[in-house]
Design an enzyme around this catalytic site. Structure first.
Site, PDB file in Angstrom:
ATOM      1  N   LYS A   1      26.576  -6.973  26.902  1.00  0.00           N
ATOM      2  CA  LYS A   1      26.650  -7.737  27.372  1.00  0.00           C
ATOM      3  C   LYS A   1      27.698  -8.562  27.438  1.00  0.00           C
ATOM      4  O   LYS A   1      28.603  -8.030  26.279  1.00  0.00           O
ATOM      5  CB  LYS A   1      25.897  -8.741  25.722  1.00  0.00           C
ATOM      6  CG  LYS A   1      25.425 -10.210  26.701  1.00  0.00           C
ATOM      7  CD  LYS A   1      25.328 -11.565  25.544  1.00  0.00           C
ATOM      8  CE  LYS A   1      26.741 -12.205  24.687  1.00  0.00           C
ATOM      9  NZ  LYS A   1      27.517 -12.580  26.341  1.00  0.00           N
TER      10      LYS A   1
ATOM     11  N   GLU B   1      35.995  -5.078  17.401  1.00  0.00           N
ATOM     12  CA  GLU B   1      37.441  -5.186  17.128  1.00  0.00           C
ATOM     13  C   GLU B   1      37.946  -7.395  17.295  1.00  0.00           C
ATOM     14  O   GLU B   1      37.147  -7.753  18.140  1.00  0.00           O
ATOM     15  CB  GLU B   1      37.720  -4.963  18.646  1.00  0.00           C
ATOM     16  CG  GLU B   1      37.971  -3.413  19.322  1.00  0.00           C
ATOM     17  CD  GLU B   1      39.027  -3.082  17.712  1.00  0.00           C
ATOM     18  OE1 GLU B   1      39.784  -3.750  17.804  1.00  0.00           O
ATOM     19  OE2 GLU B   1      39.080  -1.472  18.333  1.00  0.00           O
TER      20      GLU B   1
ATOM     21  N   CYS C   1      44.416 -10.148  21.931  1.00  0.00           N
ATOM     22  CA  CYS C   1      44.060 -10.240  20.251  1.00  0.00           C
ATOM     23  C   CYS C   1      45.929  -9.440  19.439  1.00  0.00           C
ATOM     24  O   CYS C   1      45.239 -10.378  18.484  1.00  0.00           O
ATOM     25  CB  CYS C   1      42.677  -9.160  20.109  1.00  0.00           C
ATOM     26  SG  CYS C   1      43.029  -7.809  20.815  1.00  0.00           S
TER      27      CYS C   1
ATOM     28  N   GLU D   1      44.639 -17.687  15.316  1.00  0.00           N
ATOM     29  CA  GLU D   1      45.075 -17.198  16.911  1.00  0.00           C
ATOM     30  C   GLU D   1      44.679 -18.083  18.018  1.00  0.00           C
ATOM     31  O   GLU D   1      43.856 -19.189  18.113  1.00  0.00           O
ATOM     32  CB  GLU D   1      43.650 -16.308  16.552  1.00  0.00           C
ATOM     33  CG  GLU D   1      43.836 -15.479  17.613  1.00  0.00           C
ATOM     34  CD  GLU D   1      42.611 -14.348  17.686  1.00  0.00           C
ATOM     35  OE1 GLU D   1      41.759 -14.317  17.565  1.00  0.00           O
ATOM     36  OE2 GLU D   1      43.546 -13.136  18.377  1.00  0.00           O
TER      37      GLU D   1
HETATM   38  N1  LIG Z   1      39.912 -10.294  19.761  1.00  0.00           N
HETATM   39  C1  LIG Z   1      39.410  -9.837  20.892  1.00  0.00           C
HETATM   40  O1  LIG Z   1      39.947  -9.333  21.848  1.00  0.00           O
HETATM   41  C2  LIG Z   1      39.537 -11.231  21.402  1.00  0.00           C
HETATM   42  C3  LIG Z   1      39.185 -11.096  23.099  1.00  0.00           C
HETATM   43  C4  LIG Z   1      38.567 -12.693  23.056  1.00  0.00           C
HETATM   44  C5  LIG Z   1      38.402 -13.919  22.653  1.00  0.00           C
HETATM   45  N2  LIG Z   1      38.719 -13.762  21.232  1.00  0.00           N
HETATM   46  C6  LIG Z   1      39.030 -14.709  20.045  1.00  0.00           C
HETATM   47  O2  LIG Z   1      37.863 -15.200  20.131  1.00  0.00           O
HETATM   48  C7  LIG Z   1      38.467 -16.924  20.248  1.00  0.00           C
HETATM   49  C8  LIG Z   1      36.822 -17.697  21.027  1.00  0.00           C
HETATM   50  O3  LIG Z   1      36.702 -16.888  22.208  1.00  0.00           O
HETATM   51  P1  LIG Z   1      35.208 -16.464  22.617  1.00  0.00           P
HETATM   52  O4  LIG Z   1      34.571 -17.413  22.244  1.00  0.00           O
HETATM   53  O5  LIG Z   1      35.169 -15.981  23.962  1.00  0.00           O
HETATM   54  O6  LIG Z   1      35.588 -15.314  21.397  1.00  0.00           O
HETATM   55  P2  LIG Z   1      34.070 -14.843  21.037  1.00  0.00           P
HETATM   56  O7  LIG Z   1      33.428 -14.051  20.112  1.00  0.00           O
HETATM   57  O8  LIG Z   1      32.925 -16.263  21.012  1.00  0.00           O
HETATM   58  O9  LIG Z   1      32.570 -14.556  21.718  1.00  0.00           O
HETATM   59  C9  LIG Z   1      33.040 -13.103  22.478  1.00  0.00           C
HETATM   60  C10 LIG Z   1      32.009 -11.672  22.979  1.00  0.00           C
HETATM   61  O10 LIG Z   1      30.741 -12.581  21.467  1.00  0.00           O
HETATM   62  C11 LIG Z   1      29.728 -13.437  22.285  1.00  0.00           C
HETATM   63  N3  LIG Z   1      29.098 -13.864  21.185  1.00  0.00           N
HETATM   64  C12 LIG Z   1      29.791 -15.156  21.229  1.00  0.00           C
HETATM   65  N4  LIG Z   1      28.860 -15.073  20.115  1.00  0.00           N
HETATM   66  C13 LIG Z   1      27.483 -14.881  19.338  1.00  0.00           C
HETATM   67  C14 LIG Z   1      26.732 -14.538  18.656  1.00  0.00           C
HETATM   68  N5  LIG Z   1      26.404 -15.464  18.020  1.00  0.00           N
HETATM   69  N6  LIG Z   1      26.048 -13.345  18.782  1.00  0.00           N
HETATM   70  C15 LIG Z   1      26.368 -12.417  20.110  1.00  0.00           C
HETATM   71  N7  LIG Z   1      27.433 -12.183  20.629  1.00  0.00           N
HETATM   72  C16 LIG Z   1      28.098 -13.433  20.413  1.00  0.00           C
HETATM   73  C17 LIG Z   1      30.454 -13.693  23.206  1.00  0.00           C
HETATM   74  O11 LIG Z   1      29.213 -14.259  24.209  1.00  0.00           O
HETATM   75  C18 LIG Z   1      31.430 -12.945  24.042  1.00  0.00           C
HETATM   76  O12 LIG Z   1      30.539 -12.288  24.932  1.00  0.00           O
HETATM   77  C19 LIG Z   1      39.074 -17.024  21.450  1.00  0.00           C
HETATM   78  O13 LIG Z   1      40.136 -17.864  21.295  1.00  0.00           O
HETATM   79  C20 LIG Z   1      40.445 -15.669  20.614  1.00  0.00           C
HETATM   80  O14 LIG Z   1      40.904 -16.235  18.963  1.00  0.00           O
HETATM   81  C21 LIG Z   1      39.666 -12.359  20.867  1.00  0.00           C
END
Ligand SMILES: NC(=O)c1ccc[n+]([C@@H]2O[C@H](COP(=O)([O-])OP(=O)(O)OC[C@H]3O[C@@H](n4cnc5c(N)ncnc54)[C@H](O)[C@@H]3O)[C@@H](O)[C@H]2O)c1
Length: 537
Positions: free
Chosen positions: A228, A304, A338, A435
């Site tokens: 996804k 990650e 990240c 973060e």
């Molecule tokens: N570590 C990293 O590489 C990384 C990458 C993107 C964002 N982030 C962090 O996350 C924060 C928010 O960003 P975001 O909203 O895109 O991150 P997120 O963790 O919400 O989303 C990342 C992925 O997880 C999916 N996801 C979200 N909720 C889910 C659930 N309940 N069940 C399964 N999958 C789910 C999203 O659709 C997306 O594909 C950012 O501000 C940052 O701090 C970290």
């Protein structure tokens, strides 16, 4: 022309080091493009029109592009303007079910896990070749959808994607078990088998790079995948799905679903027929994913997650070089990394000079249309992230940190933020603990080594750290004392395919890239055979 030159540098370089390439480019950019935009000038001109059509917007299931079962779509937006690029099929529970059935059949009945490892490796090599061939179209889609710099995607990220797929193509026929000595008349061996159907969920900050980090090892080991994408950035993975078919990947081996976290993502995590999960994203979502996995079929999970990485500048550092590297460590990719060096710790003896120069460097940073060659920073990914970053900036001011430069949006449309530098930051301020995921540098002062080690480790995260020093003993002390998955010494963001990446503490579980990633996608079967009259034991 400039892109070609950098490409040829890459092909002659022994390492696809992001830092190596980007820093070389940075110095040129800073001198030429600064004349065009300064961080205080509004972004007045119209956005550059991307030179591709969006052809693939449906879900990719069982080797076909299909509509979602519900018929629903969602818009994917251009971060430069907030305008709609395309409407994309919205995968939901039913679509995850269809994709998992396809992946299950491909695993149980299809050729992929059973074919010779050499045949699998040839398919992976072909995928890499096709991505390389379509570099420019993919880079254009990625920039349009994510706001990342075109030059960065085209000359650094896609070559890294190609490299990682070739790296794992090379591993495919080198994965094997062991013969194990045991007490008694037994022949004992281990078989390394694929786990089965793997669910993978990726974020928006490096959409196609995360795609490659995930699918490379999973496919090399013979698994089948339902992946996804992030709802903010669905387009590049769909384009590449078409190339996977062209490369000869059998139907159902890789299924790509666009959709939202709680619906499509949640269904994938809870699915009883998914054998393993791999996730990159926020720490909060990581917790949800683990609990969904535990509450369904206890599938193993690799994570990650977030970070708040220290970048430590020691008293013996060359201040100009340290400023440049610390700037890169934080501002690269709009600060949306990240592992961003988001706590810049500077020794008190050089602190004032460092702050002055860090401010001057941020003021010189060129922000604008990511398609425009020479810009160093594009827009943030979305209005949500844009608002979140501005909120953290306000909190920095309110908590008493000194705003040296930036602190506001740039222009009146899109999600551009001025490169922002705070000094006099204290460890307990939100800008030093959370973060932010944006172009906001927090500079803190330290006196001695033990103190900065203690402060650097005083966080729930443990993803990465940077250390800048000329003293080998100091570097060696940090190397062992910092509780993080990666330490970059006198460099930052070096991401070779063979270097493992992952976090201590709440930054994650397991490792990606390198040989370490393979373990996460294999089961180990012990086979014990009784021996009659063995020649030796
Ligand atoms: N570590 C990293 O590489 C990384 C990458 C993107 C964002 N982030 C962090 O996350 C924060 C928010 O960003 P975001 O909203 O895109 O991150 P997120 O963790 O919400 O989303 C990342 C992925 O997880 C999916 N996801 C979200 N909720 C889910 C659930 N309940 N069940 C399964 N999958 C789910 C999203 O659709 C997306 O594909 C950012 O501000 C940052 O701090 C970290």
């Amino acid at each position: 022309m400039a892109i070609r030159m950098i490409k040829s540098r890459l092909s002659h370089s022994s390492s696809s080091s992001l830092a190596y390439l980007f820093q070389g480019r940075n110095s040129r950019v800073a001198t030429t493009a600064a004349l065009r935009y300064t961080t205080s000038a509004p972004i007045a001109q119209d956005p550059i029109k991307p030179s591709v059509n969006v052809e693939y917007t449906k879900l990719f299931i069982n080797g076909q592009f299909v509509d979602s079962t519900s018929g629903k779509t969602f818009p994917t937006l251009d971060p430069r303007t907030g305008e709609v690029i395309a409407h994309v099929a919205e995968g939901d529970v039913e679509d995850i079910n269809r994709a998992v059935v396809a992946a299950r059949n491909a695993f149980d009945e299809g050729p992929w896990p059973k074919m010779s490892a050499y045949e699998r490796s040839k398919v992976l090599f072909r995928i890499a070749d096709l991505i390389e061939k379509h570099n420019d179209e993919i880079a254009t889609l990625e920039t349009w959808d994510s706001g990342k710099l075109y030059q960065q995607v085209a000359t650094i990220e896609i070559p890294m994607i190609v490299r990682i797929l070739r790296y794992y193509a090379g591993w495919a026929d080198k994965i094997h078990g062991l013969t194990v000595p045991a007490d008694g008349p037994y022949h004992v061996q281990t078989l390394h088998e694929p786990i089965g159907v793997v669910g993978q969920i990726i974020p928006w900050n490096f959409p196609l790079l995360m795609f490659a980090w995930k699918i490379g090892p999973a496919l090399a080991c013979g698994n089948t995948v339902v992946l996804k994408t992030a709802e903010q950035t669905p387009l590049s993975a769909l384009y590449v799905s078409k190339l996977l078919q062209e490369a000869g990947l059998p139907e159902g081996v890789l299924n790509v679903i666009s959709g939202f976290g709680p619906t499509a993502g949640g269904a994938l995590c809870s699915h009883m027929d998914v054998d393993k999960l791999a996730f990159t994203g926020s720490t909060d979502t990581g917790k949800t994913i683990m609990s969904l996995a535990a509450n369904s079929n206890l599938k193993p999970v690799t994570l990650e997650l977030g970070g708040k990485s220290p970048f430590i500048v020691c008293e013996d550092a060359d201040v100009d070089q340290a400023v440049e590297l610390a700037h890169f460590a934080l501002f690269f990719n709009q600060g949306q990394c990240c592992c961003a060096g988001s706590r810049t710790y500077v020794h008190e003896s050089i602190y004032d000079e460092f702050v002055e120069k860090a401010k001057a460097r941020a003021l010189k940073r060129t922000v604008g249309d990511p398609f425009e060659s020479g810009n160093e920073q594009g827009p943030q990914i979305s209005s949500e992230q844009f608002e979140k970053v501005l909120k953290y900036i306000r909190s920095g001011v309110e908590s008493g940190a000194t705003l040296e430069t930036g602190g506001d949006r740039l222009g009146t449309r899109g999600y551009y933020i001025k490169p922002t530098v705070f000094s006099n930051v204290k460890d307990d301020m939100l800008i030093a603990t959370d973060e932010i995921f944006g172009p906001v540098q927090s500079i803190l002062k330290f006196k001695d080594l033990d103190e900065v080690i203690r402060r650097a480790n005083a966080t729930k995260y443990g993803l990465a750290a940077g250390v800048f020093t000329k003293n080998i003993d100091t570097a060696n002390t940090f190397m062992r004392a910092l509780r993080v998955g990666t330490i970059w010494i006198n460099c930052f963001d070096t991401f070779d395919a063979a270097i493992p990446f992952g976090g201590y503490k709440m930054s994650g579980q397991g490792r990606e890239k390198g040989e370490y990633s393979l373990k996460q996608y294999l089961q180990v079967k012990a086979v014990v055979t009784s021996l009659k009259n063995p020649a030796w034991l």
